[in-house]
Design a protein around this motif. Structure first.
Motif, PDB file in Angstrom:
ATOM      1  N   GLN A 281       0.833  -1.202   0.000  1.00 50.66           N
ATOM      2  CA  GLN A 281       0.000   0.000   0.000  1.00 50.66           C
ATOM      3  C   GLN A 281       0.867   1.251   0.000  1.00 50.66           C
ATOM      4  O   GLN A 281       2.019   1.233   0.454  1.00 50.66           O
ATOM      5  CB  GLN A 281      -0.915   0.012   1.240  1.00 50.66           C
ATOM      6  N   LYS A 282       0.309   2.332  -0.507  1.00 46.31           N
ATOM      7  CA  LYS A 282       1.025   3.609  -0.504  1.00 46.31           C
ATOM      8  C   LYS A 282       0.544   4.452   0.671  1.00 46.31           C
ATOM      9  O   LYS A 282      -0.527   4.227   1.244  1.00 46.31           O
ATOM     10  CB  LYS A 282       0.807   4.354  -1.811  1.00 46.31           C
ATOM     11  N   GLY A 283       1.361   5.430   1.011  1.00 45.14           N
ATOM     12  CA  GLY A 283       1.026   6.296   2.130  1.00 45.14           C
ATOM     13  C   GLY A 283       1.717   7.637   2.001  1.00 45.14           C
ATOM     14  O   GLY A 283       2.395   7.921   1.010  1.00 45.14           O
ATOM     15  N   TRP A 284       1.510   8.487   3.027  1.00 45.36           N
ATOM     16  CA  TRP A 284       2.154   9.797   3.053  1.00 45.36           C
ATOM     17  C   TRP A 284       2.614  10.089   4.477  1.00 45.36           C
ATOM     18  O   TRP A 284       1.903   9.809   5.439  1.00 45.36           O
ATOM     19  CB  TRP A 284       1.208  10.896   2.579  1.00 45.36           C
ATOM     20  N   LEU A 285       3.821  10.655   4.587  1.00 51.08           N
ATOM     21  CA  LEU A 285       4.435  10.964   5.876  1.00 51.08           C
ATOM     22  C   LEU A 285       4.672  12.458   5.990  1.00 51.08           C
ATOM     23  O   LEU A 285       5.149  13.102   5.042  1.00 51.08           O
ATOM     24  CB  LEU A 285       5.753  10.206   6.032  1.00 51.08           C
ATOM     25  N   LEU A 286       4.336  13.019   7.153  1.00 50.68           N
ATOM     26  CA  LEU A 286       4.622  14.417   7.468  1.00 50.68           C
ATOM     27  C   LEU A 286       5.417  14.463   8.765  1.00 50.68           C
ATOM     28  O   LEU A 286       5.014  13.859   9.776  1.00 50.68           O
ATOM     29  CB  LEU A 286       3.331  15.230   7.638  1.00 50.68           C
ATOM     30  N   VAL A 305       3.471  12.103  11.516  1.00 47.39           N
ATOM     31  CA  VAL A 305       2.285  11.287  11.247  1.00 47.39           C
ATOM     32  C   VAL A 305       2.511  10.567   9.922  1.00 47.39           C
ATOM     33  O   VAL A 305       3.127  11.115   9.003  1.00 47.39           O
ATOM     34  CB  VAL A 305       0.985  12.122  11.176  1.00 47.39           C
ATOM     35  N   ALA A 306       2.028   9.348   9.849  1.00 45.92           N
ATOM     36  CA  ALA A 306       2.063   8.588   8.593  1.00 45.92           C
ATOM     37  C   ALA A 306       0.671   8.053   8.328  1.00 45.92           C
ATOM     38  O   ALA A 306       0.045   7.480   9.229  1.00 45.92           O
ATOM     39  CB  ALA A 306       3.068   7.444   8.691  1.00 45.92           C
ATOM     40  N   LEU A 307       0.178   8.268   7.116  1.00 44.65           N
ATOM     41  CA  LEU A 307      -1.114   7.740   6.695  1.00 44.65           C
ATOM     42  C   LEU A 307      -0.882   6.656   5.668  1.00 44.65           C
ATOM     43  O   LEU A 307      -0.059   6.812   4.749  1.00 44.65           O
ATOM     44  CB  LEU A 307      -1.993   8.842   6.099  1.00 44.65           C
ATOM     45  N   ALA A 316      -5.213   4.371   7.567  1.00 50.50           N
ATOM     46  CA  ALA A 316      -4.693   4.158   8.914  1.00 50.50           C
ATOM     47  C   ALA A 316      -3.738   5.289   9.271  1.00 50.50           C
ATOM     48  O   ALA A 316      -3.019   5.806   8.414  1.00 50.50           O
ATOM     49  CB  ALA A 316      -3.980   2.816   8.999  1.00 50.50           C
ATOM     50  N   LEU A 317      -3.735   5.674  10.547  1.00 49.04           N
ATOM     51  CA  LEU A 317      -2.882   6.748  11.036  1.00 49.04           C
ATOM     52  C   LEU A 317      -1.930   6.214  12.095  1.00 49.04           C
ATOM     53  O   LEU A 317      -2.343   5.493  13.014  1.00 49.04           O
ATOM     54  CB  LEU A 317      -3.744   7.864  11.650  1.00 49.04           C
ATOM     55  N   VAL A 318      -0.635   6.568  11.973  1.00 50.46           N
ATOM     56  CA  VAL A 318       0.366   6.332  13.011  1.00 50.46           C
ATOM     57  C   VAL A 318       0.923   7.692  13.404  1.00 50.46           C
ATOM     58  O   VAL A 318       1.326   8.470  12.533  1.00 50.46           O
ATOM     59  CB  VAL A 318       1.503   5.409  12.523  1.00 50.46           C
TER      60      VAL A 318
END
Length: 343
Positions: A281-286, A305-307, A316-318
């Motif tokens: 899966q792909k995600g985005w990190l800030l 945060v990583a989605l 999903a949120l970390v």
């Protein structure tokens, strides 16, 4: 002559009832009167007969009024006045000239003729530097303002507009990678499997303690640090804010939401913005720093945060944040973010 029993012979006794009849007065004769016959029913008269009883002046006035109403209706039907359309019977009024505000140079722009879909309106262009809106001049010459089209926001993009206007959260920077913090990350053992969110990540041991999860799906904290103003936190859950079309925008809203777990008056400064791969899966990190005051002193926490897009309804949120009082644990941010995977 006595008869030996107390009476006399030769005398005839008179019966008592005869005497009573002679002394009784005759009874009056009772006569029963017949009731009078009912009056005859009223004769029903026709409408014409009743109208004949009205004075002639009333009839003349009613007829004259009816003819006047019919005449007016015929005129409106023939001339089209009821539709507001000028005809030969009613010539159209002269069309007033549209008054436009002058531009900064003092010149008044001309009106360009751009037929609409019906071909019955003139479009007036807007004037540069003027606050007035463009308008349409109808065939009758009355100018009506044309409102600027404003898209109706959905709950998602409305939340994004609100977040972008928040002075605590600046606009996202150009893509940049998360920096490596000095030191070594905390020891890990196994993995946390957050089935509710649909992700898994490294399980920290020793200092990071498991605590009550609500409202998150999983939560761990570091021991409280004196003067830090807040406690280090590592948590995961389905993203708790409105999902945007772009995962990057959703991450932006999620980072703003994490200010709820920082002291009041906290502000964000971005340190990273990058796409990530979380397994298939792909995600985005800030990454970002959170500036705040606690105990009369200024402090900074590093956070990220990583989605991750998962098959469930929401990404999903970390989330992890560590105050400067525990900056030796800032390297745990790199360890955590590099371990995130979708289940």
């Amino acid at each position: 002559m006595p008869n030996g029993v107390g009476g006399n012979y030769g005398t005839k006794a008179v019966p008592t009832y005869v005497t009573a009849d002679a002394e009784t007065a005759p009874l009056p004769k009772i006569t029963i009167e017949e009731p009078p016959p009912p009056p005859p029913p009223p004769v029903k008269r026709s409408l014409l007969a009743r109208l004949g009883d009205l004075p002639m002046r009333v009839i003349y006035r009613g007829v004259a009024g009816g003819l006047a109403v019919v005449a007016v209706a015929v005129v409106f039907f023939v001339t089209g006045w009821g539709k507001g359309e000028p005809t030969a019977a009613r010539p159209a009024a002269a069309e007033p000239r549209a008054t436009l505000p002058a531009s900064s140079s003092g010149a008044v722009p001309s009106v360009s003729e751009e037929p609409s879909a019906s071909g019955s309106a003139l479009s007036v262009p807007s004037v540069p530097g003027s606050a007035s809106e463009p308008s349409e001049v109808s065939a009758q010459g009355s100018a009506s303002p044309v409102p600027t089209p404003v898209p109706t926001p959905t709950s998602g993009n409305s939340a994004l507009v609100t977040a972008q206007a928040d002075p605590r959260v600046p606009a996202l920077p150009a893509d940049r990678k998360l920096a490596d913090f000095r030191g070594h990350g905390a020891a890990t053992k196994g993995r946390v499997k957050d089935k509710r969110s649909g992700i898994t990540f490294a399980r920290f041991v020793k200092e990071w303690k498991l605590t009550k999860s609500s409202p998150f799906a999983t939560r761990r904290t570091l021991p409280a640090a004196k003067g830090a103003g807040h406690r280090a936190l590592l948590a995961s859950c389905p993203v708790p804010i409105a999902v945007q079309e772009d995962l990057k925008d959703t991450a932006f809203l999620a980072a703003r939401w994490t200010l709820n777990y920082h002291p009041a008056g906290s502000e964000i400064t971005w340190t990273a913005s990058q796409p990530i791969k979380a397994g298939e899966q792909k995600g985005w990190l800030l990454g970002y720093r959170v500036s705040y005051e606690a105990g009369g002193r200024k402090h900074v926490s590093n956070a990220a945060v990583a989605l991750v897009e998962v098959p469930s309804a929401k990404p999903a949120l970390v989330f992890i944040t560590i105050p400067d009082a525990q900056k030796k644990r800032w390297a745990d941010i790199n360890t955590l973010m590099s371990s995130v995977r979708a289940l």
